[in-house]
Structures are given as structure tokens and as C-alpha cells.
Design a protein around this motif. Sequence first.
Motif, PDB file in Angstrom:
ATOM      1  N   GLN A  30       0.825  -1.199   0.000  1.00 21.93           N
ATOM      2  CA  GLN A  30       0.000   0.000   0.000  1.00 21.93           C
ATOM      3  C   GLN A  30       0.864   1.256   0.000  1.00 21.93           C
ATOM      4  O   GLN A  30       2.009   1.242   0.422  1.00 21.93           O
ATOM      5  N   THR A  31       0.269   2.317  -0.465  1.00 23.78           N
ATOM      6  CA  THR A  31       0.877   3.632  -0.387  1.00 23.78           C
ATOM      7  C   THR A  31       0.001   4.517   0.477  1.00 23.78           C
ATOM      8  O   THR A  31      -1.195   4.633   0.212  1.00 23.78           O
ATOM      9  N   PRO A  32       0.548   5.140   1.536  1.00 25.02           N
ATOM     10  CA  PRO A  32      -0.286   6.010   2.366  1.00 25.02           C
ATOM     11  C   PRO A  32      -0.935   7.109   1.530  1.00 25.02           C
ATOM     12  O   PRO A  32      -0.363   7.579   0.551  1.00 25.02           O
ATOM     13  N   LEU A  33      -2.145   7.488   1.903  1.00 25.10           N
ATOM     14  CA  LEU A  33      -2.889   8.481   1.144  1.00 25.10           C
ATOM     15  C   LEU A  33      -2.630   9.869   1.703  1.00 25.10           C
ATOM     16  O   LEU A  33      -2.756  10.099   2.899  1.00 25.10           O
ATOM     17  N   THR A  34      -2.280  10.785   0.823  1.00 25.45           N
ATOM     18  CA  THR A  34      -2.060  12.170   1.199  1.00 25.45           C
ATOM     19  C   THR A  34      -3.267  12.985   0.793  1.00 25.45           C
ATOM     20  O   THR A  34      -3.647  12.995  -0.374  1.00 25.45           O
ATOM     21  N   PHE A  35      -3.854  13.668   1.762  1.00 27.81           N
ATOM     22  CA  PHE A  35      -5.004  14.518   1.460  1.00 27.81           C
ATOM     23  C   PHE A  35      -4.526  15.755   0.724  1.00 27.81           C
ATOM     24  O   PHE A  35      -3.560  16.400   1.117  1.00 27.81           O
ATOM     25  N   ALA A  36      -5.229  16.092  -0.342  1.00 28.40           N
ATOM     26  CA  ALA A  36      -4.813  17.224  -1.171  1.00 28.40           C
ATOM     27  C   ALA A  36      -5.241  18.561  -0.601  1.00 28.40           C
ATOM     28  O   ALA A  36      -4.899  19.603  -1.143  1.00 28.40           O
ATOM     29  N   ASN A  37      -6.018  18.563   0.485  1.00 23.56           N
ATOM     30  CA  ASN A  37      -6.483  19.811   1.086  1.00 23.56           C
ATOM     31  C   ASN A  37      -7.208  20.684   0.079  1.00 23.56           C
ATOM     32  O   ASN A  37      -6.938  21.875  -0.053  1.00 23.56           O
ATOM     33  N   PHE A 108      -1.392  16.213   5.430  1.00 19.84           N
ATOM     34  CA  PHE A 108      -2.124  15.325   6.333  1.00 19.84           C
ATOM     35  C   PHE A 108      -2.208  13.973   5.640  1.00 19.84           C
ATOM     36  O   PHE A 108      -2.792  13.852   4.565  1.00 19.84           O
ATOM     37  N   ILE A 109      -1.600  12.940   6.241  1.00 16.97           N
ATOM     38  CA  ILE A 109      -1.431  11.652   5.566  1.00 16.97           C
ATOM     39  C   ILE A 109      -2.183  10.561   6.314  1.00 16.97           C
ATOM     40  O   ILE A 109      -1.941  10.318   7.501  1.00 16.97           O
ATOM     41  N   GLY A 110      -3.118   9.913   5.609  1.00 10.78           N
ATOM     42  CA  GLY A 110      -3.808   8.767   6.168  1.00 10.78           C
ATOM     43  C   GLY A 110      -2.972   7.517   5.995  1.00 10.78           C
ATOM     44  O   GLY A 110      -2.481   7.222   4.907  1.00 10.78           O
ATOM     45  N   GLY A 111      -2.756   6.784   7.068  1.00  8.23           N
ATOM     46  CA  GLY A 111      -1.853   5.632   7.030  1.00  8.23           C
ATOM     47  C   GLY A 111      -2.448   4.423   6.345  1.00  8.23           C
ATOM     48  O   GLY A 111      -3.635   4.359   6.020  1.00  8.23           O
TER      49      GLY A 111
END
Length: 352
Positions: A30-37, A108-111
Motif C-alpha cells: 500500500q501507499t499512504p494516502l495524502t489529502f490534497a487539502n 495530512f497523511i492517512g496511514g
Amino acid sequence: MGLRSTLTALCLLVFVLTPGLTSGAQALAQTPLTFANTDEVPANSGIGVQLLDIPAAARNDPRAQTYIVDRLAPGVEIQRRIQVQNNTDSTQTVRIYPGAATISDGSFIGGNDPAVNELTNWTVIDRPQLELPTNTDTDVTVTITVPPDAAESEQYAVVWAEVRSLPTDGTNIIQASRTGIRIYLSVGPGNGAPADFDITSLTAGKDAQANPTVTTLVTNTGGRALDMTGELTLAGGPSGLSAGPFPLQQAITIAPGMSRNLMFTLDAGLPAGPWQATLTLESGLIEQTATATITFPDTGQSDAVTPEEQSHTLWVGLGVGGIVLAGALLWWLRRRRLSGQEAHDDRSGDGN
């Protein structure tokens, strides 16, 4: 339904099932998801989530309209309802779960799933799995219970809504899309240190494509994470030119005590200057404005410039408490005026 209050499933995860594992076991790449704000979310696409419950005290805070943002004392419990929407053309099995998140390099990064921290262990979903028909929505309750012995801190998580597909024929790949609502939870007695920030400097430059840029260093001096947005305007340029406003291309998340550079990319062809730059940044209800004189170099970056002046604004809505306080103040002033008038009348009577 506004774009600011609705997040739609745009995040694609690829899960690789490793051959040779025992039945039911899987290894997830998996690749952690980065919120684009960003609020630029296409409508009617995929699985969406929307925060329904907003605390009365924070109803004017744009962050609290989109995210779960709160400060709780140890031993306190809150509940927030979210709406899960199926905007696809078929029934979907939607998994709802909390996942740990971090703030890193301004994002802000979702794991990865499973990603756990103290906050995810305190978070319970009343309906962890939904069978959602096409073009329907349903409400889910999120309960966060802070233990009595919880340490003072700020923690981050995401309430995810996730849909997974069956493995593609002939492969061990599962595709999953998920979208979520961030949780910013500060733990401790009282209100804690308020959110605040300083604009430290502005630096004019040119990027690799020779576009003018302005970079500002921002320091989070408060006790809460910040989601920075803003704009830059230029005035007093050559021959009285003005330009802008130029929006910040990507919002930046800054954890307490951290500093980040925010960059504005401006229109190509702007003259070098000098310019009077006015920078306005905000996070939630906090707004800072700074001005400085800048000149764009031919290449690279100029020296950093300290703002000539700054102004700080905290936008506070007049809630019920404010109305009561205003009413009490008006009553007190009226009583004081009447008392003064009575005293004046008494003195006048004595003089007769």
C-alpha cells in the motif's frame, strides 16, 4: 450540498495478494494516502462522506464544517454523525473504520490499513459495514471516548469509507477506493493553547520555468494543527501596476511547533518590481495579513524579507453565549445610565 462539506472517493489503493500464502492470508502493498487539502471535488462520483454534526461553538469555523475538530478532557465522550453516500450505479458494500493519520512535510497523511494509534482505539463506529443501494445515503455515528488517564496531546485520524473489488481475473490484485473525514483531536483540561501562527518572512524568486514565485515561511505558534490557505496581491509596481490576487495552489497542514514554506506561483511576465506584496493567510477562524516590499530576481531567489507589518484577526461568530453576554452588557449600561440619571435628579432636588 456544498463541495466544502462533501468529500468524494478519489483515492485509489492497490492491494497485492502474495501467492503462496495460506488461505485467507494476504500481504498488502500500500501507499499512504495524502489529502490534497482541496475543495475541488467532482459531484456525484463514487462513494462520498459528509460530516453532519457541527458543534454550535464552531459552526462558523470552515474546518469544523468539514472535519471532526475538538478538544476533550480525559474521560469525556463525544458523538458525531456522518453521512455515507453511494453515487455509483450499483449497490456497494462499504466498510467504515477509523485509521491513524500523521502530519508530515506539510501534508495530512492517512496511514496504511491497518493503521492504529491511541485515537483509533478510542473511536467506535456504530455501523462498520453497509450495504448501500445505488444513489442512496445513510447516517453513521462515530463515538470517541477519551480514557480518564489519557495524556495531554493532539492526535490525528481519519474515518474511512472504503469499497473493495474482487481480485481481477488471473491476478492477485484487489483495487479499493476510500474517502474519509479527518479527525483533529486535542486532549487535555480546559481549552488548551489556542491555534495561532506567525508569518516569518517573504522571499521573491523564479522557478525552473522562470515564473515569478513568492515563498513565505509560516510557523505554527499555537497548540492546534493548522490547515493553511490564502492569497497574495501585488500593488505599487512599475508605472503603478497591481496584480492578483494569486491563490495558494495547495493548502498546507502544519503541526504545532512546526514551520513550513508556502509558495505562490504568479503570472509569467510580471516586471521585477519593486512591489508592495500583501499576503493573507488563514486557518479556520484565524487570519493573518502581512505586507512587505519585494523585487523578483532574474533567477533563483532573492534574500528573505521580514514583513513590514502584520495584522491578526480572529473571526468569532456571535453565538448564543455572545448574544446573552451582549444582552447583559446592554442591561448593565442601561441600569448604569438610569442610576446616574436618578442621582442627578436627587442632586437637583436637593439644590431646590
